[in-house]
Design a protein around this motif. Structure first.
Motif, PDB file in Angstrom:
ATOM      1  N   PHE A  41      30.226  37.464  39.550  1.00  0.00           N
ATOM      2  CA  PHE A  41      30.884  38.231  40.588  1.00  0.00           C
ATOM      3  C   PHE A  41      30.376  37.788  42.033  1.00  0.00           C
ATOM      4  N   MET A  42      29.046  37.349  42.035  1.00  0.00           N
ATOM      5  CA  MET A  42      28.521  36.922  43.622  1.00  0.00           C
ATOM      6  C   MET A  42      29.354  35.667  44.054  1.00  0.00           C
ATOM      7  N   ARG A  43      29.609  34.701  43.205  1.00  0.00           N
ATOM      8  CA  ARG A  43      30.530  33.568  43.696  1.00  0.00           C
ATOM      9  C   ARG A  43      32.042  34.104  43.915  1.00  0.00           C
ATOM     10  N   MET A  44      32.409  34.923  43.028  1.00  0.00           N
ATOM     11  CA  MET A  44      33.828  35.142  43.252  1.00  0.00           C
ATOM     12  C   MET A  44      34.249  36.084  44.362  1.00  0.00           C
ATOM     13  N   MET A  45      33.354  36.945  44.799  1.00  0.00           N
ATOM     14  CA  MET A  45      33.392  37.944  45.802  1.00  0.00           C
ATOM     15  C   MET A  45      32.580  37.853  46.978  1.00  0.00           C
ATOM     16  N   TRP A  46      31.735  36.915  46.758  1.00  0.00           N
ATOM     17  CA  TRP A  46      30.684  37.133  48.220  1.00  0.00           C
ATOM     18  C   TRP A  46      30.764  35.425  48.755  1.00  0.00           C
ATOM     19  N   GLY A  47      31.200  34.545  48.054  1.00  0.00           N
ATOM     20  CA  GLY A  47      31.280  33.125  48.603  1.00  0.00           C
ATOM     21  C   GLY A  47      30.030  32.221  48.442  1.00  0.00           C
ATOM     22  N   GLY A  54      40.361  41.836  49.592  1.00  0.00           N
ATOM     23  CA  GLY A  54      39.063  42.545  49.144  1.00  0.00           C
ATOM     24  C   GLY A  54      38.050  41.302  49.058  1.00  0.00           C
ATOM     25  N   GLN A  55      38.380  40.025  48.449  1.00  0.00           N
ATOM     26  CA  GLN A  55      37.377  39.275  48.117  1.00  0.00           C
ATOM     27  C   GLN A  55      36.579  38.847  49.240  1.00  0.00           C
ATOM     28  N   ARG A  56      37.191  38.582  50.415  1.00  0.00           N
ATOM     29  CA  ARG A  56      36.588  38.240  51.640  1.00  0.00           C
ATOM     30  C   ARG A  56      35.365  39.094  52.420  1.00  0.00           C
ATOM     31  N   ASN A  57      35.401  40.562  51.817  1.00  0.00           N
ATOM     32  CA  ASN A  57      34.860  41.595  52.409  1.00  0.00           C
ATOM     33  C   ASN A  57      33.293  41.486  52.584  1.00  0.00           C
ATOM     34  N   SER A  58      32.755  41.429  51.507  1.00  0.00           N
ATOM     35  CA  SER A  58      31.453  41.405  51.128  1.00  0.00           C
ATOM     36  C   SER A  58      30.749  40.058  51.856  1.00  0.00           C
ATOM     37  N   GLY A  59      31.521  38.936  51.642  1.00  0.00           N
ATOM     38  CA  GLY A  59      30.843  37.689  51.989  1.00  0.00           C
ATOM     39  C   GLY A  59      30.982  37.446  53.528  1.00  0.00           C
ATOM     40  N   ILE A  60      32.038  37.958  54.248  1.00  0.00           N
ATOM     41  CA  ILE A  60      31.822  37.979  55.827  1.00  0.00           C
ATOM     42  C   ILE A  60      30.816  38.938  56.303  1.00  0.00           C
ATOM     43  N   HIS A  61      30.567  39.875  55.677  1.00  0.00           N
ATOM     44  CA  HIS A  61      29.489  40.784  56.020  1.00  0.00           C
ATOM     45  C   HIS A  61      27.969  40.357  55.950  1.00  0.00           C
ATOM     46  N   ILE A  99      25.322  43.886  44.378  1.00  0.00           N
ATOM     47  CA  ILE A  99      26.152  42.594  44.555  1.00  0.00           C
ATOM     48  C   ILE A  99      27.551  42.812  43.997  1.00  0.00           C
ATOM     49  N   VAL A 100      27.641  43.533  42.555  1.00  0.00           N
ATOM     50  CA  VAL A 100      28.495  43.747  41.752  1.00  0.00           C
ATOM     51  C   VAL A 100      29.520  44.632  42.064  1.00  0.00           C
ATOM     52  N   PHE A 101      28.681  45.891  42.594  1.00  0.00           N
ATOM     53  CA  PHE A 101      29.712  46.962  42.769  1.00  0.00           C
ATOM     54  C   PHE A 101      29.975  47.348  44.207  1.00  0.00           C
ATOM     55  N   GLN A 102      29.481  46.279  45.253  1.00  0.00           N
ATOM     56  CA  GLN A 102      29.559  46.727  46.533  1.00  0.00           C
ATOM     57  C   GLN A 102      31.060  46.940  47.013  1.00  0.00           C
ATOM     58  N   SER A 103      32.035  46.165  46.650  1.00  0.00           N
ATOM     59  CA  SER A 103      33.403  46.099  47.500  1.00  0.00           C
ATOM     60  C   SER A 103      34.091  47.157  46.685  1.00  0.00           C
ATOM     61  N   ALA A 104      33.850  47.503  45.470  1.00  0.00           N
ATOM     62  CA  ALA A 104      34.767  48.537  44.762  1.00  0.00           C
ATOM     63  C   ALA A 104      34.320  49.948  45.327  1.00  0.00           C
ATOM     64  N   ALA A 105      32.869  50.007  45.710  1.00  0.00           N
ATOM     65  CA  ALA A 105      32.409  51.102  46.208  1.00  0.00           C
ATOM     66  C   ALA A 105      32.891  51.638  47.616  1.00  0.00           C
ATOM     67  N   ALA A 110      34.153  27.625  51.116  1.00  0.00           N
ATOM     68  CA  ALA A 110      33.171  28.276  51.948  1.00  0.00           C
ATOM     69  C   ALA A 110      33.865  28.923  53.047  1.00  0.00           C
ATOM     70  N   SER A 111      34.790  28.088  53.624  1.00  0.00           N
ATOM     71  CA  SER A 111      35.592  28.420  54.719  1.00  0.00           C
ATOM     72  C   SER A 111      36.440  29.686  54.554  1.00  0.00           C
ATOM     73  N   ARG A 112      36.601  30.416  53.526  1.00  0.00           N
ATOM     74  CA  ARG A 112      37.392  31.643  53.460  1.00  0.00           C
ATOM     75  C   ARG A 112      36.351  32.666  53.915  1.00  0.00           C
ATOM     76  N   TRP A 113      35.098  32.404  53.720  1.00  0.00           N
ATOM     77  CA  TRP A 113      34.310  33.570  54.343  1.00  0.00           C
ATOM     78  C   TRP A 113      33.360  33.116  55.487  1.00  0.00           C
ATOM     79  N   ARG A 114      33.112  31.888  55.714  1.00  0.00           N
ATOM     80  CA  ARG A 114      32.230  31.373  56.798  1.00  0.00           C
ATOM     81  C   ARG A 114      33.146  31.711  58.280  1.00  0.00           C
ATOM     82  N   ARG A 115      32.218  32.209  59.181  1.00  0.00           N
ATOM     83  CA  ARG A 115      32.966  32.362  60.417  1.00  0.00           C
ATOM     84  C   ARG A 115      31.647  32.051  61.572  1.00  0.00           C
ATOM     85  N   HIS A 116      32.105  31.035  62.347  1.00  0.00           N
ATOM     86  CA  HIS A 116      31.324  30.478  63.494  1.00  0.00           C
ATOM     87  C   HIS A 116      30.221  29.688  62.895  1.00  0.00           C
TER      88      HIS A 116
END
Length: 364
Positions: A331-337, A109-116, A64-70, A25-31
């Motif tokens: 994809f949700m777990r892999m790319m969103w955290g 790329g992996q951290r992008n969706s889950g941080i936002h 959820i699936v296509f957000q990062s790629a797009a 979770a720490s890969r994505w979690r901020r504050h």
């Protein structure tokens, strides 16, 4: 990460285990852990909140699936964002140091969706904590030259009102395109009405306010967003000289390729599989989902564009398949955290209840 995984990583930082690929979770979690918007009587609705059109878009499996790629397709055609990655991103710094690996590319790329996601789905306190973090880390993302081949464009600054606004707008606009052109909902994907599209842009305006902006520039409708694209048309596109790092004269793509080759390890085959899914399998429908102008700005020729649009039609069964439960959850777990998995699941319940109440009110 297990003790054995830590030991393997210390011996060779380029080793990629299954555990490291998925990430904690720490890969994505901020504050701190995010708080879901509207999840209690004393918890506000956040930037969008249950019942919003933005949550219709954000919570759909296709997004959820296509957000990062797009997102990266459109966002990297905005020259200041591309220049910021080229000059200041950790990928660039590691490439120049010769330590960049294939895992670093995936991790970025992996951290992008889950941080936002906490800003999109969390309460206002969560949204402001995360946006404040992003503002702080982007403080150093600035440079005097966007393109050495076109100095008249001037410089860039991630926290300038112009560049900050476009970073937010390009994130949100690509998700609308994905929703309209790839999301199966009561049948085949379809475009929203003009009124709904304008409503979505008004909701997006609230998200833009989390970051540095000029209030008078923020769009209230799709027509105003189109006018903004026209106003800043010279800042979208690309050129061969855009790849040159002004400070060193080095070719950014060449540095990246050389460092990845140098730091390859057989265990990175796991990463190659994920990058194939993101950059090949998912990117093709995503490229078909964005606008024709975006494809041209990304350097797609008319002939290639025809093949992309044709491939989208042929791939509709696969596009449908990746939106189904087991594949979407992967994809949700892999790319969103982990935090975003929890947020999305609970947000869908709140959103469904809010939509049901809205329908009852309309019928009353």
């Amino acid at each position: 990460m297990t003790d054995q995984a830590h030991a393997d990583l210390r011996r060779n930082p380029n080793v990629v285990s299954r555990e490291r690929l998925r990430g904690p979770a720490s890969r994505w979690r901020r504050h701190g852990e995010p708080t879901l918007a509207g999840s209690g009587p004393d918890i506000d609705g956040g930037v969008f909140g249950p019942g919003s059109l933005a949550w219709d878009v954000l919570l759909h499996p296709a997004t959820i699936v296509f957000q990062s790629a797009a997102q990266f397709i459109l966002q990297l055609t905005y020259k200041p964002v591309s220049a910021g990655v080229r000059d200041n991103d950790p990928i660039s710094k590691k490439a120049r140091a010769g330590t960049l690996s294939l895992f670093d590319i995936f991790d970025r790329g992996q951290r992008n969706s889950g941080i936002h996601a906490p800003m999109w789905l969390g309460d206002m306190d969560t949204a402001k904590r995360v946006s404040g973090h992003l503002i702080r880390i982007h403080e150093k993302v600035k440079g005097d030259l966007i393109d050495v081949g076109e100095p008249a464009l001037g410089g860039y600054a991630a926290n300038s009102p112009r560049d900050s606004m476009w970073a937010a707008l390009t994130e949100m606009h690509t998700m609308l395109w994905v929703y309209e052109r790839l999301a199966f909902r009561n049948g085949l994907p379809k475009r929203l009405s003009d009124e709904q599209r304008d409503e979505y842009i008004r909701e997006v305006k609230e998200y833009c306010r989390l970051f540095p902006h000029n209030e008078e520039d923020l769009p209230n409708s799709m027509a105003e967003l189109r006018a903004l694209y026209e106003r800043d048309a010279n800042l979208f596109g690309g050129s061969e000289l855009m790849a040159i790092i002004p400070a060193t004269g080095q070719q950014f793509p060449k540095l990246v390729a050389e460092s990845i080759k140098k730091n390859y390890h057989p265990s990175q085959f796991r990463v190659q599989i994920q990058l194939f899914l993101q950059d090949k399998l998912l990117k093709l429908p995503a490229m078909a989902a964005v606008s024709g102008k975006t494809r041209r700005n990304a350097g797609i020729s008319p002939a290639t564009e025809k093949r992309i649009l044709c491939a989208r039609k042929l791939m509709m069964p696969i596009i449908w398949l990746v939106q189904q439960g087991p594949v979407e959850r992967y994809f949700m777990r892999m790319m969103w955290g982990p935090d975003s998995v929890k947020l999305i699941k609970e947000a869908r319940k709140l959103h469904a209840a809010a939509k049901a109440r809205m329908r009852q009110t309309e019928l009353a």
